[in-house]
Design a protein around this motif. Structure first.
Motif, mmCIF file in Angstrom:
data_model
loop_
_atom_site.group_PDB
_atom_site.id
_atom_site.type_symbol
_atom_site.label_atom_id
_atom_site.label_comp_id
_atom_site.label_asym_id
_atom_site.label_seq_id
_atom_site.Cartn_x
_atom_site.Cartn_y
_atom_site.Cartn_z
ATOM 1 N N LYS A 20 0.815 -1.215 0.000
ATOM 2 C CA LYS A 20 0.000 0.000 0.000
ATOM 3 C C LYS A 20 0.852 1.270 0.000
ATOM 4 O O LYS A 20 0.346 2.345 -0.299
ATOM 5 C CB LYS A 20 -0.930 0.019 1.212
ATOM 6 C CG LYS A 20 -2.010 -1.030 1.144
ATOM 7 C CD LYS A 20 -2.885 -1.001 2.374
ATOM 8 C CE LYS A 20 -3.918 -2.101 2.328
ATOM 9 N NZ LYS A 20 -4.756 -2.127 3.526
ATOM 10 N N TYR A 21 2.128 1.146 0.339
ATOM 11 C CA TYR A 21 2.994 2.321 0.407
ATOM 12 C C TYR A 21 3.574 2.695 -0.952
ATOM 13 O O TYR A 21 4.278 3.697 -1.063
ATOM 14 C CB TYR A 21 4.131 2.099 1.408
ATOM 15 C CG TYR A 21 3.659 1.726 2.794
ATOM 16 C CD1 TYR A 21 2.522 2.301 3.353
ATOM 17 C CD2 TYR A 21 4.326 0.781 3.538
ATOM 18 C CE1 TYR A 21 2.082 1.953 4.613
ATOM 19 C CE2 TYR A 21 3.889 0.427 4.812
ATOM 20 C CZ TYR A 21 2.780 1.009 5.341
ATOM 21 O OH TYR A 21 2.347 0.660 6.591
ATOM 22 N N PHE A 80 10.347 5.117 0.844
ATOM 23 C CA PHE A 80 9.635 3.864 1.098
ATOM 24 C C PHE A 80 10.014 3.322 2.483
ATOM 25 O O PHE A 80 9.161 2.917 3.271
ATOM 26 C CB PHE A 80 9.988 2.868 -0.005
ATOM 27 C CG PHE A 80 9.251 1.566 0.013
ATOM 28 C CD1 PHE A 80 7.925 1.472 0.384
ATOM 29 C CD2 PHE A 80 9.897 0.408 -0.385
ATOM 30 C CE1 PHE A 80 7.256 0.258 0.373
ATOM 31 C CE2 PHE A 80 9.237 -0.807 -0.410
ATOM 32 C CZ PHE A 80 7.922 -0.883 -0.025
ATOM 33 N N LYS A 84 5.180 3.275 10.000
ATOM 34 C CA LYS A 84 3.921 2.526 10.072
ATOM 35 C C LYS A 84 4.060 1.114 10.653
ATOM 36 O O LYS A 84 3.155 0.638 11.328
ATOM 37 C CB LYS A 84 3.287 2.417 8.675
ATOM 38 C CG LYS A 84 3.014 3.748 8.005
ATOM 39 C CD LYS A 84 1.834 4.431 8.623
ATOM 40 C CE LYS A 84 1.501 5.693 7.840
ATOM 41 N NZ LYS A 84 0.300 6.328 8.303
ATOM 42 N N MET A 101 8.310 5.187 5.347
ATOM 43 C CA MET A 101 6.932 4.742 5.572
ATOM 44 C C MET A 101 6.909 3.433 6.368
ATOM 45 O O MET A 101 6.109 3.277 7.290
ATOM 46 C CB MET A 101 6.199 4.548 4.242
ATOM 47 C CG MET A 101 5.871 5.837 3.524
ATOM 48 S SD MET A 101 4.821 6.946 4.488
ATOM 49 C CE MET A 101 3.331 5.992 4.612
#
Length: 91
Positions: free
Chosen positions: A14-15, A39, A46, A42
């Motif tokens: 989803k990133y 990337f 997360k 993230m």
């Protein structure tokens, strides 16, 4: 450890946009470090919170640096998406 990464593949995907994923998959394994900035950030924000199961699993194996962990995740994600996931140790 690598099984935990594979469990998180749907979240990791989803990133990246579809175009970014295509570019990522065309990147040679040796050049993946460049993805540890955007990337990787993230992933660190997360998925690698101090209470996350993924971070705890890496910590059990002596990985405590989130930059190092996110790069390992990026490399394994690349292998999984490229079909070479069987080469990684099953921890």
């Amino acid at each position: 450890m690598y099984k935990n990464i594979k469990k998180n593949i749907p979240k990791i995907e989803k990133y990246l946009t579809e175009a970014d994923l295509a570019e990522f998959l065309n990147t040679p394994q040796g050049d993946l470090k460049k993805y540890n900035v955007g990337f990787g950030t993230m992933i660190r924000l997360k998925l690698l919170t101090p209470k996350s199961a993924l971070f705890k699993k890496f910590s059990q194996y002596g990985f405590n640096d989130k930059d190092e962990i996110s790069l390992e995740i990026i490399k394994e994600f690349h292998k999984c998406k490229d079909g070479d996931a069987g080469d990684s140790p099953q921890k």
